[in-house]
Design a protein around this motif. Structure first.
Motif, PDB file in Angstrom:
ATOM      1  N   ARG A  47      43.760  50.886  54.021  1.00 20.44           N
ATOM      2  CA  ARG A  47      45.146  50.409  53.876  1.00 20.44           C
ATOM      3  C   ARG A  47      45.340  49.724  52.529  1.00 20.44           C
ATOM      4  N   ILE A  48      44.339  48.904  52.167  1.00 18.65           N
ATOM      5  CA  ILE A  48      44.435  48.186  50.887  1.00 18.65           C
ATOM      6  C   ILE A  48      44.435  49.188  49.730  1.00 18.65           C
ATOM      7  N   GLU A  49      43.585  50.202  49.857  1.00 17.77           N
ATOM      8  CA  GLU A  49      43.528  51.223  48.794  1.00 17.77           C
ATOM      9  C   GLU A  49      44.898  51.899  48.644  1.00 17.77           C
ATOM     10  N   ARG A  53      47.447  51.654  45.359  1.00 16.65           N
ATOM     11  CA  ARG A  53      47.947  52.839  44.635  1.00 16.65           C
ATOM     12  C   ARG A  53      49.457  52.723  44.438  1.00 16.65           C
ATOM     13  N   ARG A  54      50.144  52.269  45.508  1.00 16.03           N
ATOM     14  CA  ARG A  54      51.600  52.095  45.379  1.00 16.03           C
ATOM     15  C   ARG A  54      51.912  51.008  44.360  1.00 16.03           C
ATOM     16  N   ALA A  55      51.128  49.914  44.419  1.00 13.70           N
ATOM     17  CA  ALA A  55      51.347  48.795  43.498  1.00 13.70           C
ATOM     18  C   ALA A  55      51.102  49.228  42.047  1.00 13.70           C
ATOM     19  N   GLU A  56      50.134  50.098  41.856  1.00  9.89           N
ATOM     20  CA  GLU A  56      49.841  50.578  40.498  1.00  9.89           C
ATOM     21  C   GLU A  56      51.002  51.447  39.997  1.00  9.89           C
ATOM     22  N   THR A  57      51.515  52.292  40.882  1.00  8.96           N
ATOM     23  CA  THR A  57      52.649  53.146  40.505  1.00  8.96           C
ATOM     24  C   THR A  57      53.838  52.292  40.070  1.00  8.96           C
ATOM     25  N   THR A  62      46.999  46.989  37.292  1.00  8.22           N
ATOM     26  CA  THR A  62      46.437  48.014  36.410  1.00  8.22           C
ATOM     27  C   THR A  62      45.374  48.794  37.186  1.00  8.22           C
ATOM     28  N   ALA A  63      44.959  49.924  36.609  1.00 10.24           N
ATOM     29  CA  ALA A  63      43.887  50.717  37.232  1.00 10.24           C
ATOM     30  C   ALA A  63      42.610  49.880  37.291  1.00 10.24           C
ATOM     31  N   THR A  64      42.396  49.048  36.277  1.00  5.72           N
ATOM     32  CA  THR A  64      41.184  48.210  36.247  1.00  5.72           C
ATOM     33  C   THR A  64      41.176  47.248  37.426  1.00  5.72           C
ATOM     34  N   VAL A  65      42.297  46.608  37.689  1.00  5.01           N
ATOM     35  CA  VAL A  65      42.366  45.661  38.818  1.00  5.01           C
ATOM     36  C   VAL A  65      42.189  46.411  40.135  1.00  5.01           C
ATOM     37  N   ARG A  66      42.820  47.579  40.229  1.00  7.18           N
ATOM     38  CA  ARG A  66      42.679  48.361  41.472  1.00  7.18           C
ATOM     39  C   ARG A  66      41.210  48.697  41.720  1.00  7.18           C
ATOM     40  N   GLU A  67      40.547  49.156  40.674  1.00  8.13           N
ATOM     41  CA  GLU A  67      39.133  49.552  40.838  1.00  8.13           C
ATOM     42  C   GLU A  67      38.257  48.344  41.151  1.00  8.13           C
ATOM     43  N   ARG A  68      38.515  47.225  40.451  1.00  3.36           N
ATOM     44  CA  ARG A  68      37.716  46.009  40.696  1.00  3.36           C
ATOM     45  C   ARG A  68      37.904  45.541  42.148  1.00  3.36           C
ATOM     46  N   THR A  69      39.146  45.578  42.602  1.00  7.40           N
ATOM     47  CA  THR A  69      39.447  45.133  43.974  1.00  7.40           C
ATOM     48  C   THR A  69      38.682  45.988  44.988  1.00  7.40           C
TER      49      THR A  69
END
Ligand code: CAA
Length: 284
Positions: A47-49, A53-57, A62-69
């Motif tokens: 769900r978080i993933e 993805r929606r938050a990045e869109t 950023t993609a970096t924060v998404r990946e780190r999370t």
């Protein structure tokens, strides 16, 4: 506290537990996710993933924060795997006996220096801590929904909470980008005590025949709230709201006042946004 928390365990991976895990992992912490229901922690990570993805869109992350999370989120099926964590955040159901049982188990399964946080929105910290051997380790750390967007965190000391536990909690949530406010250990703390009054009156208006849309439009435009009370209840979850209203009434020693629409919707499994229907209907 000298250094930010490196690792924590979140117990209960529903909306709030998942949101808390997300904001901690976003700044580089390792977050173990545990839920009594097998498979729930893995689902929470998914769900978080999806949400990231929606938050990045939308340009929020950023993609970096998404990946780190995502790198920091570790679903586990046995609590023992997180034995050495600095903090445990409990976000299970709003029921005193359930929370007390969780903390009695956590006292046995964690190191004595581990801080224990409860994300209760209503229940007295002193009461949750009553059966604990070391109540100084427990503090109320109340986040708001949706956790990544809401800046406030209420910090609540029980009668026996130590100052060190409080200070660690305040410093940690600041590090996660939140603003802590110390709130009294009274039913509803600050925000939910005020919200309780608003929601009960909104439910009463609805039962008197005012439509949920009219109520929401009036509050959004007349009070400049970002959303009206009916859509807010759908967002938080009608089952959670019902628990909160009952708990607040018990805490204030007055009769429960949920009306009839709310219990009916809950009994029909219409919990709001998360189930696809509440006062409003949602596309899944
Ligand atoms: N990082 C990651 N995700 C982010 C983000 C960030 N920095 N910023 C936003 N997002 C995500 C949100 O989590 C959300 O994700 P989903 O797609 O998974 O839903 C999404 O982006 C929506 O955010 P938007 O900002 O685009 O949406 P919006 O502008 O329409 O605002 C709202 C929505 C924030 C809910 C706003 O209407 C609002 O502030 N409403 C009031 C909320 C409120 O009062 N909350 C308190 C509830 S009471 C409570 O929680 C207490 C309790 O104990 C019951």
């Amino acid at each position: 506290m000298n250094s930010p928390i490196q690792n924590l365990l979140v117990v209960g991976t529903g909306t709030m537990g998942g949101g808390i895990a997300q904001v901690a992992a976003a700044v580089g912490a390792t977050v173990f996710l545990y839920d009594l229901v097998p498979g729930a922690a893995v689902k929470a990570r998914q769900r978080i993933e999806d949400s990231l993805r929606r938050a990045e869109t939308k340009g929020y992350v950023t993609a970096t924060v998404r990946e780190r999370t995502l790198k920091g989120l570790r679903p586990i099926e046995c609590m023992d795997e997180a034995r050495g964590v600095a903090v445990v955040v409990e976000a299970v159901r709003e029921e005193l006996s359930v929370k007390q049982a969780v903390f009695q188990e956590l006292e046995k399964k964690t190191q004595p220096e581990t801080s224990l946080w409860t994300n209760t929105s209503m229940i007295s910290i002193t009461e949750i801590a009553r059966p604990m051997r070391h109540p100084e380790r427990l503090v109320g750390v109340h986040f708001f929904n949706p956790v990544p967007r809401m800046e406030l965190v209420e910090i609540i000391a029980g009668e026996r909470t130590s100052e060190a536990t409080l200070v660690t909690a305040e410093a940690s949530v600041r590090h996660w980008g939140k603003t802590p406010v110390r709130a009294p250990d009274r039913p509803g703390f600050i925000v939910n005590r005020l919200l309780d009054a608003l929601l009960r009156e909104a439910l009463a208006l609805h039962e008197e025949g005012v439509s949920h849309m009219e109520i929401d439009t009036a509050v959004r435009l007349g009070l400049n709230f970002p959303m009206g009370p009916m859509e807010l209840m759908d967002l938080v979850g009608l089952d959670t709201i019902q628990d909160c209203l009952k708990s607040q009434a018990a805490g204030m020693k007055r009769p429960v006042d949920c009306g009839t629409d709310l219990p009916r919707l809950v009994a029909e499994g219409k919990f709001g946004k998360k189930s696809g229907e509440g006062f409003y209907t949602y596309e899944t």
